[in-house]
Design a protein around this motif. Structure first.
Motif, PDB file in Angstrom:
ATOM      1  N   UNK A 177      47.401  54.562  22.589  1.00 53.34           N
ATOM      2  CA  UNK A 177      47.032  53.699  23.877  1.00 53.34           C
ATOM      3  C   UNK A 177      47.803  52.334  24.011  1.00 53.34           C
ATOM      4  N   UNK A 178      48.028  52.212  25.322  1.00 61.03           N
ATOM      5  CA  UNK A 178      48.570  50.855  25.566  1.00 61.03           C
ATOM      6  C   UNK A 178      47.970  49.800  24.902  1.00 61.03           C
ATOM      7  N   UNK A 179      48.450  48.541  24.711  1.00 63.96           N
ATOM      8  CA  UNK A 179      47.853  47.507  24.343  1.00 63.96           C
ATOM      9  C   UNK A 179      46.584  47.076  25.317  1.00 63.96           C
ATOM     10  N   UNK A 180      45.551  46.632  24.766  1.00 64.82           N
ATOM     11  CA  UNK A 180      44.299  46.257  25.468  1.00 64.82           C
ATOM     12  C   UNK A 180      44.499  45.147  26.453  1.00 64.82           C
ATOM     13  N   UNK A 181      43.944  45.125  27.541  1.00 64.71           N
ATOM     14  CA  UNK A 181      43.909  44.050  28.456  1.00 64.71           C
ATOM     15  C   UNK A 181      43.409  42.822  27.936  1.00 64.71           C
ATOM     16  N   UNK A 182      43.954  41.713  28.461  1.00 63.94           N
ATOM     17  CA  UNK A 182      43.262  40.194  28.100  1.00 63.94           C
ATOM     18  C   UNK A 182      42.233  40.052  28.722  1.00 63.94           C
ATOM     19  N   UNK A 183      41.764  40.997  29.983  1.00 59.29           N
ATOM     20  CA  UNK A 183      40.596  40.864  30.826  1.00 59.29           C
ATOM     21  C   UNK A 183      40.476  39.452  31.250  1.00 59.29           C
ATOM     22  N   UNK A 184      41.634  38.518  31.388  1.00 64.70           N
ATOM     23  CA  UNK A 184      41.552  37.347  32.031  1.00 64.70           C
ATOM     24  C   UNK A 184      42.076  36.975  33.675  1.00 64.70           C
ATOM     25  N   UNK A 185      42.438  38.279  34.039  1.00 66.71           N
ATOM     26  CA  UNK A 185      42.990  38.359  35.440  1.00 66.71           C
ATOM     27  C   UNK A 185      42.000  38.504  36.641  1.00 66.71           C
ATOM     28  N   UNK A 186      42.442  39.007  37.803  1.00 67.59           N
ATOM     29  CA  UNK A 186      41.786  39.334  38.809  1.00 67.59           C
ATOM     30  C   UNK A 186      41.051  40.660  38.514  1.00 67.59           C
ATOM     31  N   UNK A 283      39.705  48.519  30.498  1.00 71.04           N
ATOM     32  CA  UNK A 283      39.036  47.693  31.381  1.00 71.04           C
ATOM     33  C   UNK A 283      37.948  48.407  31.575  1.00 71.04           C
ATOM     34  N   UNK A 284      36.727  47.781  31.739  1.00 68.30           N
ATOM     35  CA  UNK A 284      35.651  48.234  32.391  1.00 68.30           C
ATOM     36  C   UNK A 284      35.981  48.924  33.872  1.00 68.30           C
ATOM     37  N   UNK A 285      34.892  49.671  34.358  1.00 74.14           N
ATOM     38  CA  UNK A 285      35.363  50.307  35.498  1.00 74.14           C
ATOM     39  C   UNK A 285      33.902  50.451  36.240  1.00 74.14           C
ATOM     40  N   UNK A 286      34.398  49.986  37.630  1.00 75.58           N
ATOM     41  CA  UNK A 286      33.151  49.992  38.505  1.00 75.58           C
ATOM     42  C   UNK A 286      33.457  51.082  39.327  1.00 75.58           C
ATOM     43  N   UNK A 287      32.664  51.979  39.677  1.00 76.93           N
ATOM     44  CA  UNK A 287      33.050  53.125  40.464  1.00 76.93           C
ATOM     45  C   UNK A 287      31.462  53.742  40.693  1.00 76.93           C
ATOM     46  N   UNK A 288      31.635  54.782  41.669  1.00 76.62           N
ATOM     47  CA  UNK A 288      30.389  55.330  42.108  1.00 76.62           C
ATOM     48  C   UNK A 288      30.311  56.762  41.104  1.00 76.62           C
ATOM     49  N   UNK A 315      27.105  45.429  39.748  1.00 76.56           N
ATOM     50  CA  UNK A 315      27.834  45.649  38.803  1.00 76.56           C
ATOM     51  C   UNK A 315      29.033  44.957  38.371  1.00 76.56           C
ATOM     52  N   UNK A 316      29.791  44.599  39.464  1.00 79.46           N
ATOM     53  CA  UNK A 316      30.996  43.499  39.274  1.00 79.46           C
ATOM     54  C   UNK A 316      30.453  42.137  38.966  1.00 79.46           C
ATOM     55  N   UNK A 322      29.563  38.111  32.547  1.00 80.54           N
ATOM     56  CA  UNK A 322      29.264  38.014  30.954  1.00 80.54           C
ATOM     57  C   UNK A 322      30.474  38.877  30.265  1.00 80.54           C
ATOM     58  N   UNK A 323      31.515  37.815  29.693  1.00 81.45           N
ATOM     59  CA  UNK A 323      32.604  38.475  29.092  1.00 81.45           C
ATOM     60  C   UNK A 323      32.549  39.277  27.820  1.00 81.45           C
ATOM     61  N   UNK A 324      31.398  39.124  26.980  1.00 77.17           N
ATOM     62  CA  UNK A 324      30.921  39.856  25.842  1.00 77.17           C
ATOM     63  C   UNK A 324      30.612  41.314  26.497  1.00 77.17           C
ATOM     64  N   UNK A 325      29.928  41.543  27.728  1.00 76.37           N
ATOM     65  CA  UNK A 325      29.650  42.819  28.092  1.00 76.37           C
ATOM     66  C   UNK A 325      31.038  43.530  28.525  1.00 76.37           C
ATOM     67  N   UNK A 326      31.664  42.723  29.054  1.00 75.82           N
ATOM     68  CA  UNK A 326      33.081  43.303  29.495  1.00 75.82           C
ATOM     69  C   UNK A 326      34.016  43.823  28.373  1.00 75.82           C
ATOM     70  N   UNK A 327      34.072  42.959  27.312  1.00 73.03           N
ATOM     71  CA  UNK A 327      34.810  43.476  26.204  1.00 73.03           C
ATOM     72  C   UNK A 327      34.334  44.851  25.562  1.00 73.03           C
TER      73      UNK A 327
END
Length: 362
Positions: A177-186, A283-288, A315-316, A322-327
């Motif tokens: 796996x690549x390094x995990x995202x910081x989840x801090x960006x757009x 990355x958490x994913x928002x999709x149908x 969902x977005x 909720x950062x904890x949920x995203x993580x």
């Protein structure tokens, strides 16, 4: 001895050679398959680069391709190095395998296919002859490796005799796996900008953004002939939406590594490698909730197409708030990818299914 070690595999991709000069998902997948099949010590030989592909349903084109295929099969029967197995990637009504079954039968070796589709609806109309040939080729396969449950439906319906149907989940061409995202960006979306299903996904994105509040940002990676339409769709959101253009692998990886979530509705996607890439970065994913996507999305709750843009916006908003949920969702996604969607898992799946075929009298 490792399964596969010392074996020699004849590989063929009728739609597009892995050496074709024009990049595409098909070319990339063929290259990746050669690598995973050969990862256990097997020698994989690309035995033919003859392209059997009729884009428009032209009977003259089809007849000419049949003549070329007959000559190529004759050449391979005579000149092809010894092989233990023949593998054909992507046999379908526009690109039937007109070579593999003939050569495998003449050489008395097992014949398998990867990512084949059966389209009975094409047995009439301009591709009828090629569609029938694709069915015949599929019938000839001792085993068919399918990538999605959606493909399995028709493969089961039309299965020939005791043919094996083996799940080979879509995979990333890497061992780790690549390094995990910081989840801090757009937020990040990525997709070709072209008419049809891709533009439909962009339209759903634009409609969803209208339901968002707060200080959100979206980056879009991709380019194509429908870029002006995408620009028009996103224009109401001003500098909240940034079009990054087409990114190379390194720049796209950097975009994943900083994004807060991945947003792509997935209208009629076969499965979508971008979902695997995004989830590998955590990355958490928002999709149908769509058929092709169910095979590549980590277990979770995804809104139905009928629920519309509002459900995706909800969902977005939940994830951005909720950062904890995203993580948590991101960590679950990485675990899911590591378990079933990296190259070693694909190698293991392939070579677990093939050995019994090699032992059977042909």
């Amino acid at each position: 001895m490792t399964q596969g070690q010392g074996k020699r595999v004849a590989f063929y991709a009728p739609m597009k050679s892995p050496h074709h000069p024009v990049p595409s998902g098909d070319r990339e997948m063929a290259r990746n398959l050669i690598n995973v099949i050969g990862a256990n010590g097997a020698q994989v030989d690309l035995v033919s680069e003859l392209r059997i592909y009729d884009k428009h349903g032209d009977s003259d084109v089809q007849q000419d391709l049949r003549s070329q295929a007959e000559a190529e099969a004759t050449r391979l029967i005579r000149d092809m190095p010894p092989a233990d197995l023949w593998v054909t990637y992507h046999n379908y009504y526009k690109a039937p395998d007109l070579i593999g079954p003939t050569v495998a039968r003449a050489r008395d070796i097992p014949y398998v296919q990867i990512e084949s589709t059966r389209a009975t609806s094409r047995l009439t109309g301009p591709w009828a002859s090629f569609a029938q040939s694709a069915h015949y080729a599929c019938d000839a396969a001792d085993a068919v490796f399918y990538l999605t449950e959606y493909d399995l439906e028709t493969l089961k319906r039309d299965r020939y005799g005791d043919q094996q149907l083996v799940h080979l989940p879509p995979f990333l061409p890497t061992d780790t796996l690549p390094p995990a995202s910081t989840l801090n960006g757009p937020m990040l979306a990525t997709g070709m900008m072209r008419e049809g299903d891709k533009l439909a996904s962009y339209s759903l994105i634009a409609q969803t953004l209208a339901h968002l509040s707060g200080d959100w940002q979206l980056h879009i990676a991709g380019d194509g002939p429908a870029r002006s339409q995408v620009e028009t769709l996103m224009a109401p959101y001003g500098d909240r939406v940034t079009l990054l253009g087409q990114l190379d692998r390194a720049d796209l990886a950097q975009a994943y590594a900083q994004a807060s979530l991945f947003f792509w509705p997935g209208v009629n996607e076969a499965f979508g490698m971008v979902y695997l890439e995004a989830q590998s970065h955590g990355l958490p994913v928002v999709a149908q909730d769509r058929p092709g996507l169910r095979d590549v999305l980590a277990p979770g709750s995804y809104p139905t197409p009928e629920a519309g843009p509002q459900a995706m916006a909800d969902q977005i908003s939940q994830l951005l708030g909720d950062r904890d949920l995203s993580v948590k969702r991101g960590a679950e996604a990485r675990t899911f990818i590591a378990a079933t969607h990296l190259a070693p898992a694909a190698t293991q799946r392939f070579w677990s299914a093939v050995p019994p075929l090699l032992e059977k009298p042909q």
